[in-house]
Design an enzyme around this catalytic site. Structure first.
Site, PDB file in Angstrom:
ATOM      1  N   HIS A  27       0.824  -1.202   0.000  1.00  0.00           N
ATOM      2  CA  HIS A  27       0.000   0.000   0.000  1.00  0.00           C
ATOM      3  C   HIS A  27       0.861   1.256   0.000  1.00  0.00           C
ATOM      4  CE1 HIS A  27      -4.333  -1.271   0.849  1.00  0.00           C
ATOM      5  NE2 HIS A  27      -3.673  -2.385   0.583  1.00  0.00           N
ATOM      6  N   ASP A  28       2.037   1.183   0.565  1.00  0.00           N
ATOM      7  CA  ASP A  28       2.925   2.338   0.511  1.00  0.00           C
ATOM      8  C   ASP A  28       3.468   2.536  -0.899  1.00  0.00           C
ATOM      9  OD1 ASP A  28       4.539   4.506   1.569  1.00  0.00           O
ATOM     10  OD2 ASP A  28       6.249   3.167   1.323  1.00  0.00           O
ATOM     11  N   GLY A  33       4.855   5.905  -4.486  1.00  0.00           N
ATOM     12  CA  GLY A  33       6.121   5.186  -4.483  1.00  0.00           C
ATOM     13  C   GLY A  33       6.526   4.716  -3.098  1.00  0.00           C
ATOM     14  N   ASP A  35       7.996   5.346  -0.298  1.00  0.00           N
ATOM     15  CA  ASP A  35       8.543   6.520   0.384  1.00  0.00           C
ATOM     16  C   ASP A  35       8.012   6.697   1.799  1.00  0.00           C
ATOM     17  OD1 ASP A  35       5.931   7.236  -0.099  1.00  0.00           O
ATOM     18  OD2 ASP A  35       6.402   9.207  -0.955  1.00  0.00           O
ATOM     19  N   SER A  37       5.154   7.227   2.830  1.00  0.00           N
ATOM     20  CA  SER A  37       4.089   8.226   2.982  1.00  0.00           C
ATOM     21  C   SER A  37       2.847   7.637   3.636  1.00  0.00           C
ATOM     22  CB  SER A  37       3.732   8.836   1.627  1.00  0.00           C
ATOM     23  OG  SER A  37       3.392   7.843   0.678  1.00  0.00           O
ATOM     24  N   ILE A 135      -5.077  -2.003  -5.540  1.00  0.00           N
ATOM     25  CA  ILE A 135      -5.908  -3.079  -6.071  1.00  0.00           C
ATOM     26  C   ILE A 135      -7.053  -3.368  -5.108  1.00  0.00           C
ATOM     27  CG2 ILE A 135      -5.937  -5.492  -6.791  1.00  0.00           C
ATOM     28  CD1 ILE A 135      -4.254  -3.734  -8.608  1.00  0.00           C
ATOM     29  N   ASP A 220      -4.894 -17.873   3.077  1.00  0.00           N
ATOM     30  CA  ASP A 220      -4.536 -19.210   2.614  1.00  0.00           C
ATOM     31  C   ASP A 220      -5.080 -20.216   3.629  1.00  0.00           C
ATOM     32  OD1 ASP A 220      -3.332 -21.629   2.044  1.00  0.00           O
ATOM     33  OD2 ASP A 220      -1.285 -20.873   2.056  1.00  0.00           O
ATOM     34  N   THR A 223      -1.785 -23.401   4.561  1.00  0.00           N
ATOM     35  CA  THR A 223      -0.616 -23.145   5.417  1.00  0.00           C
ATOM     36  C   THR A 223      -0.505 -21.635   5.654  1.00  0.00           C
ATOM     37  OG1 THR A 223       0.810 -23.107   3.445  1.00  0.00           O
ATOM     38  CG2 THR A 223       0.635 -25.190   4.651  1.00  0.00           C
TER      39      THR A 223
END
Length: 300
Positions: A27-28, A33, A35, A37, A135, A220, A223
């Site tokens: 997510h960063d 980019g 950074d 933020s 996404i 998952d 595992t």
């Protein structure tokens, strides 16, 4: 090593930490980019956007930063710590579910990746930039590929980096629109690509009408504490938790990669290292483009 030790200690106390750190890093990097933020607090920041409300792992990054500021002040950026923590998150030994006489240990399973440092922390963090750049779990393959392409990542990178879902947990609201129960308890699949029996299990874990955001499910089901290729095997069983997961199997452009990684963990690990390096290089700020913050400075 200080970041590695901090992540290890946190993961020993809470086995969900590695998944949280990986998601935090994604997510960063996808917004402004890599950074850091996403760490900044305050009204209108990335962190304040509802899409980021469920992010975790902040305290681990903060702990690592505090230690580094003691031993090497104003040297290591929060952005580098985020990248290193996400890299380290998939490597560690954590307790297995041992039922017999002693505690055994398992490797989280991920490869050891060498990544460059020198990132600077960004000065801008705006909530309005979040939604167009991350996404959503309901995305089609084309929608995901468009965002990945804008970050310099390929369709192969999309399949490989989606393998991060082999660890971590997700809130029911991110997938419960794929099925429904009627008043008699009969299950209807809204997304026919989802295995019916698995959907039935999910309805038990996510009761109808439940609004408690504390309810989470393993990404998952096989595992969940190991970074391995089980995610791809799960996809072949039509048990991908998200619609965006199932899309990788249902499209000819990505299906062969899913099959390859399901059958060859070494191939997945090798490709993960390359794609993770590309991810960690998105929009990196250097020189006067950024700074080295000493802490999570709130923005008001």
């Amino acid at each position: 090593m200080m970041v590695k030790n901090t992540v290890r200690s946190a993961s020993d106390l809470d086995p969900t930490v590695p998944g949280k750190l990986l998601r935090l890093f994604f997510h960063d990097c996808f917004v402004e980019g890599c950074d850091a933020s996403v760490l900044l607090q305050g009204n209108g920041t990335e962190r304040s956007d509802p899409a980021n409300k469920s992010l975790g792992g902040f305290s681990v990054i903060d702990s690592a930063k505090r230690v580094l500021e003691i031993f090497c002040p104003e040297t290591v950026s929060c952005a580098d710590i985020l990248a290193l923590a996400a890299r380290d998150a998939v490597e560690f030994v954590r307790p297995n579910d041992a039922h017999i006489f002693f505690l055994t240990f398992i490797f989280a399973g991920g490869p050891n990746i060498q990544i460059p440092t020198g990132r600077k922390d960004g000065r801008n963090s705006t909530a309005v930039n979040v939604r167009p750049n991350i996404i959503d779990t309901s995305f089609t393959l084309d929608e995901m590929a468009k965002i990945f392409s804008a970050k310099g990542l390929s369709m192969d990178d999309l399949v490989i980096l989606s393998g991060a879902h082999t660890i971590g947990r997700s809130h029911c609201s991110s997938f419960n629109d794929r099925f429904k129960l009627d008043s008699n308890g009969n299950l209807t699949l809204i997304d026919s690509s989802l295995d019916r029996q698995y959907a039935a299990q999910l309805t038990k874990m996510c009761p109808v009408g439940a609004s408690d955001d504390s309810v989470t499910v393993n990404n998952d089901p096989g595992t969940p504490l190991q970074f391995d290729n089980q995610y791809y095997k799960v996809l072949l069983e039509h048990k991908g938790l998200f619609q965006s997961d199932s899309a990788l199997l249902n499209d000819a452009r990505t299906r062969n990669r899913v099959l390859e990684f399901a059958n060859n963990q070494d191939s997945f690990f090798e490709r993960w290292g390359v794609s993770f390096l590309k991810l960690s290089s998105i929009g990196v700020k250097t020189g006067d483009e950024g700074e080295i913050r000493q802490s999570f400075i709130p923005i008001e």
